[in-house]
Write an enzyme that holds these catalytic residues in place. Structure first.
Site, PDB file in Angstrom:
ATOM      1  N   HIS A   1       0.735  -1.275  -0.255  1.00  0.00           N
ATOM      2  CA  HIS A   1       0.489   0.165  -0.005  1.00  0.00           C
ATOM      3  C   HIS A   1       1.055   1.442   0.272  1.00  0.00           C
ATOM      4  CE1 HIS A   1      -3.305  -2.577   2.183  1.00  0.00           C
ATOM      5  NE2 HIS A   1      -3.047  -3.122   1.401  1.00  0.00           N
TER       6      HIS A   1
HETATM    7  C1  LIG Z   1      -0.136  -7.064  -4.591  1.00  0.00           C
HETATM    8  C2  LIG Z   1      -1.075  -6.224  -4.092  1.00  0.00           C
HETATM    9  C3  LIG Z   1      -2.476  -6.238  -3.443  1.00  0.00           C
HETATM   10  C4  LIG Z   1      -3.128  -5.697  -3.058  1.00  0.00           C
HETATM   11  N1  LIG Z   1      -4.565  -5.551  -2.679  1.00  0.00           N
HETATM   12  C5  LIG Z   1      -5.564  -4.654  -1.626  1.00  0.00           C
HETATM   13  C6  LIG Z   1      -6.572  -5.110  -1.581  1.00  0.00           C
HETATM   14  O1  LIG Z   1      -6.578  -6.159  -1.005  1.00  0.00           O
HETATM   15  N2  LIG Z   1      -7.490  -3.756  -1.734  1.00  0.00           N
HETATM   16  C7  LIG Z   1      -6.713  -3.123  -1.451  1.00  0.00           C
HETATM   17  O2  LIG Z   1      -7.253  -2.262  -1.528  1.00  0.00           O
HETATM   18  N3  LIG Z   1      -5.958  -2.286  -1.466  1.00  0.00           N
HETATM   19  C8  LIG Z   1      -4.813  -3.086  -2.797  1.00  0.00           C
HETATM   20  N4  LIG Z   1      -3.901  -3.098  -2.746  1.00  0.00           N
HETATM   21  C9  LIG Z   1      -2.993  -1.780  -3.217  1.00  0.00           C
HETATM   22  C10 LIG Z   1      -4.161  -1.118  -4.491  1.00  0.00           C
HETATM   23  O3  LIG Z   1      -3.935  -2.048  -5.170  1.00  0.00           O
HETATM   24  C11 LIG Z   1      -3.429   0.588  -4.121  1.00  0.00           C
HETATM   25  O4  LIG Z   1      -2.896   1.571  -3.821  1.00  0.00           O
HETATM   26  C12 LIG Z   1      -3.423   0.955  -5.781  1.00  0.00           C
HETATM   27  O5  LIG Z   1      -3.837   0.617  -7.414  1.00  0.00           O
HETATM   28  C13 LIG Z   1      -3.029   2.124  -6.357  1.00  0.00           C
HETATM   29  O6  LIG Z   1      -3.588   2.991  -7.463  1.00  0.00           O
HETATM   30  P1  LIG Z   1      -2.564   3.830  -8.250  1.00  0.00           P
HETATM   31  O7  LIG Z   1      -3.874   4.282  -9.513  1.00  0.00           O
HETATM   32  O8  LIG Z   1      -2.053   4.900  -7.467  1.00  0.00           O
HETATM   33  O9  LIG Z   1      -2.022   3.168  -8.818  1.00  0.00           O
HETATM   34  P2  LIG Z   1      -1.168   1.890 -10.222  1.00  0.00           P
HETATM   35  O10 LIG Z   1      -2.609   0.985  -9.575  1.00  0.00           O
HETATM   36  O11 LIG Z   1      -0.150   0.882  -9.902  1.00  0.00           O
HETATM   37  O12 LIG Z   1      -1.505   1.927 -11.033  1.00  0.00           O
HETATM   38  C14 LIG Z   1       0.036   2.709 -11.716  1.00  0.00           C
HETATM   39  C15 LIG Z   1       0.349   2.414 -13.214  1.00  0.00           C
HETATM   40  O13 LIG Z   1       1.248   3.018 -14.012  1.00  0.00           O
HETATM   41  C16 LIG Z   1       2.006   2.676 -14.907  1.00  0.00           C
HETATM   42  N5  LIG Z   1       2.580   3.187 -14.712  1.00  0.00           N
HETATM   43  C17 LIG Z   1       4.098   3.608 -13.767  1.00  0.00           C
HETATM   44  N6  LIG Z   1       5.050   4.255 -14.980  1.00  0.00           N
HETATM   45  C18 LIG Z   1       4.805   4.416 -15.888  1.00  0.00           C
HETATM   46  C19 LIG Z   1       5.419   5.032 -17.047  1.00  0.00           C
HETATM   47  N7  LIG Z   1       6.332   5.607 -16.765  1.00  0.00           N
HETATM   48  N8  LIG Z   1       4.434   5.217 -18.156  1.00  0.00           N
HETATM   49  C20 LIG Z   1       3.436   4.305 -18.032  1.00  0.00           C
HETATM   50  N9  LIG Z   1       2.913   3.791 -17.683  1.00  0.00           N
HETATM   51  C21 LIG Z   1       3.561   3.835 -16.612  1.00  0.00           C
HETATM   52  C22 LIG Z   1       2.102   0.900 -14.339  1.00  0.00           C
HETATM   53  O14 LIG Z   1       1.854   0.358 -14.509  1.00  0.00           O
HETATM   54  C23 LIG Z   1       0.807   1.362 -13.111  1.00  0.00           C
HETATM   55  O15 LIG Z   1      -0.292   0.312 -13.917  1.00  0.00           O
HETATM   56  C24 LIG Z   1      -3.194  -3.971  -3.490  1.00  0.00           C
HETATM   57  C25 LIG Z   1      -1.917  -4.015  -4.008  1.00  0.00           C
HETATM   58  C26 LIG Z   1      -1.110  -4.245  -4.726  1.00  0.00           C
HETATM   59  C27 LIG Z   1       0.492  -4.453  -5.160  1.00  0.00           C
END
Ligand SMILES: Cc1cc2nc3c(=O)[nH]c(=O)nc-3n(C[C@H](O)[C@H](O)[C@H](O)COP(=O)(O)OP(=O)(O)OC[C@H]3O[C@@H](n4cnc5c(N)ncnc54)[C@H](O)[C@@H]3O)c2cc1C
Length: 549
Positions: A465
């Site tokens: 997280h």
């Molecule tokens: C294994 C795991 C289990 C989890 N379990 C839970 C759960 O059960 N419940 C819950 O609420 N939360 C859970 N979480 C946390 C939750 O999923 C995250 O907080 C959330 O997905 C974050 O969202 P985000 O949009 O900030 O980033 P992300 O969803 O990580 O998205 C970022 C995206 O940007 C892309 N990216 C990065 N850099 C670049 C670039 N330079 N160019 C183009 N693309 C790029 C990445 O590939 C990724 O797809 C978990 C996370 C993980 C990893």
């Protein structure tokens, strides 16, 4: 030229692409570094256990942690369409109202109190069980109550025997107690934001999705972001945006990209030979995360899901899913848990639990010698330790240096010990007596808080997280303002987990979904929905009957 370029097709990016392209007069490009979400394990809720290693993550490790005996930790972060929502454990929790009220009153984030963000939680949610003023039933995101494994039901009974009251709904404004988690699933399939929000909109002529496209740099001219540089198929390409560049690359990817673009702490950028475009000292700072500690018990028979490690049982489960869409394949494994106090002085519970009717499910956690186990993990929900994301080099292909700095604050370590003690208390209740043969980890020989502290330092791990590395705030030192605009530059926002000033008191995906829903309104200048005052901030006072609780 598109109006908006969204960098990162993860939890937040897919939502923003879908919401911004609702206006047919606006054009949107969504860029994702990873592949499309075609791996079938993504869509099976149980597939989570395969996701914390393998090709759909960035393969990060953390820097050696001073307070964890110099260990590094595997640090799974998604690299696939849907981001974390495609690989996470699907546990659906919002945190508590006081988290958002704190953002608003203590961090100066006007517009982010719980009453003001609640309409966005509701807008996103398509709940199959709960309705009323706290829940949405028509939103794009599938949220379901499951059919818990019998051993998961035993956990919920044991938690009540230990003194935690039963809680039917962790998202109605109060968290304390134990119960069954709702999950981001719909009809036995994962409801990622790629599936729930993006897929239905991909036919729109004003929306372009490009996967396998890594953004290496944001281009800034005269104090304004005007486009991005992409690396796709080994070639660099420039793409201009008419209105804004919106960064949704996650708590690790977003600060990395800003710094590669010359936006960040000047001395650090200079040390890597990066031309400073805008000196913003807190980019990459304030990284924090939940730190899980697992208590693992050995079972005296095949009472849990470990039996499905055998091919014969896998075939049975596969058939049940194929015929009825039910059974272990439709389960996220982490079906129950709860919230309780370590520090009684806290107004709201400060420890969260997850129960797994198996052992060795996630990367880095071993199974039990007898083959059948169960796991109760816990973390302190409001850690005080702060770390950073910094650049390893100016080469976009290099992973950043990730240092969540776990347990740097002694207070966090004390809460981790509390979590282990409460977990042990629950697992030793009569409800579990006929299933558990012995404690495998930490193990009966590990007694007393000093020994548990050593165990936490040696075995603590990320709960996946990370947040806070592009902190939102009302102060001039924050990275983004409460409208999520990067301070001091035009045409550039960050709208993902990295903007949380303080982590929410639970899993983080639902909060990120809310952030993206709210950001979409702010970007197009739509007025925010009226604040909704509909939770009770009553706190119960303890009530546990055992010595520890
Ligand atoms: C294994 C795991 C289990 C989890 N379990 C839970 C759960 O059960 N419940 C819950 O609420 N939360 C859970 N979480 C946390 C939750 O999923 C995250 O907080 C959330 O997905 C974050 O969202 P985000 O949009 O900030 O980033 P992300 O969803 O990580 O998205 C970022 C995206 O940007 C892309 N990216 C990065 N850099 C670049 C670039 N330079 N160019 C183009 N693309 C790029 C990445 O590939 C990724 O797809 C978990 C996370 C993980 C990893």
């Amino acid at each position: 030229m598109p109006d908006y370029i969204i960098v990162g097709g993860g939890t937040a990016g897919c939502i923003l692409a879908a919401r911004l392209s609702e206006d047919p007069d606006v054009s949107v490009v969504l860029l994702e570094a990873g592949p499309p979400d075609t791996d079938r394990y993504i869509h099976l809720p149980v597939g989570f256990f395969k996701m914390t290693s393998g090709p759909l993550i960035w393969g990060y490790d953390t820097a050696p942690g001073k307070a964890i005996d110099g260990r590094t930790m595997v640090y799974p972060q998604a690299r696939v369409l849907g981001g974390g929502s495609s690989i996470n454990a699907q546990v659906f929790t919002r945190g508590c109202p006081q988290d958002y009220d704190g953002w608003s009153t203590e961090e100066g984030c006007a517009g982010w109190s719980y009453a003001e963000v609640l309409p966005y939680f509701i807008r996103s949610e398509g709940n199959d069980t709960f309705a009323g003023p706290q829940h949405g039933i028509d939103g794009p995101l599938g949220v379901s109550s499951g059919a818990p494994h019998p051993l998961t039901r035993v956990f919920v009974k044991a938690a009540q025997q230990a003194g935690l009251p039963f809680r039917a709904d962790f998202n109605d404004g109060q968290q304390e107690g134990a119960g069954f988690y709702q999950t981001t699933t719909r009809q036995g399939k994962r409801s990622s934001t790629a599936v729930a929000y993006l897929k239905p909109t991909l036919g729109r002529r004003n929306l372009t999705l490009r996967t396998d496209a890594t953004v290496s740099r944001i281009i800034v001219e005269n104090g304004r972001a005007i486009g991005v540089e992409i690396i796709a198929n080994g070639r660099a390409e420039l793409l201009r945006a008419g209105r804004e560049v919106i960064v949704t690359a996650g708590a690790i990817g977003s600060p990395k990209l800003l710094m590669l673009s010359g936006i960040g702490p000047a001395a650090h950028l200079g040390a890597h030979g990066i031309k400073v475009i805008h000196d913003l000292k807190n980019v990459g700072q304030n990284l924090h995360d939940h730190m899980d500690v697992d208590v693992v018990a050995e079972l005296n028979g095949p009472h849990g899901i470990d039996r499905y490690k055998k091919k014969r049982w896998q075939a049975v489960a596969g058939l049940e899913y194929a015929l009825f869409g039910k059974g272990p394949v439709a389960s996220n494994i982490v079906e129950a848990g709860g919230f309780w106090w370590g520090d009684r002085a806290e107004k709201t519970p400060d420890i969260q639990f997850h129960f797994l009717p198996g052992a060795g499910v996630e990367e880095g956690i071993g199974s039990v010698p007898g083959g059948n186990g169960c796991t109760l993990n816990s973390y302190h929900v409001r850690p005080r330790s702060r770390g950073s994301v910094t650049l390893r080099s100016a080469d976009p292909r290099d992973p950043p240096v990730i240092d969540p700095n776990p347990f740097a604050e002694r207070y966090d370590l004390e809460r981790a010990i509390d979590g282990i003690e409460i977990s042990r208390e629950i697992l030793s209740q009569p409800a579990f007596a006929k299933y558990i043969s012995r404690e495998h980890l930490p193990g009966a020989a590990t007694k007393g808080r000093a020994a548990l502290e050593a165990f936490a330092r040696q075995h603590g791990r990320s709960a996946y997280h990370p947040v806070g590395s592009c902190r939102m705030g009302g102060d001039a030192d924050s990275v983004v303002d409460p409208e999520l605009r990067v301070r001091g530059l035009g045409g550039l926002r960050v709208c993902d987990s990295s903007v949380m000033p303080g982590i929410v008191s639970s899993n983080t995906n639902a909060a990120v979904i809310m952030i993206a829903e709210k950001a979409a309104d702010m970007i197009v200048g739509r007025s925010q929905p009226p604040a909704q005052q509909s939770y009770s901030s009553r706190n119960i006072e303890g009530g546990g009957k055992s010595a520890r609780l």
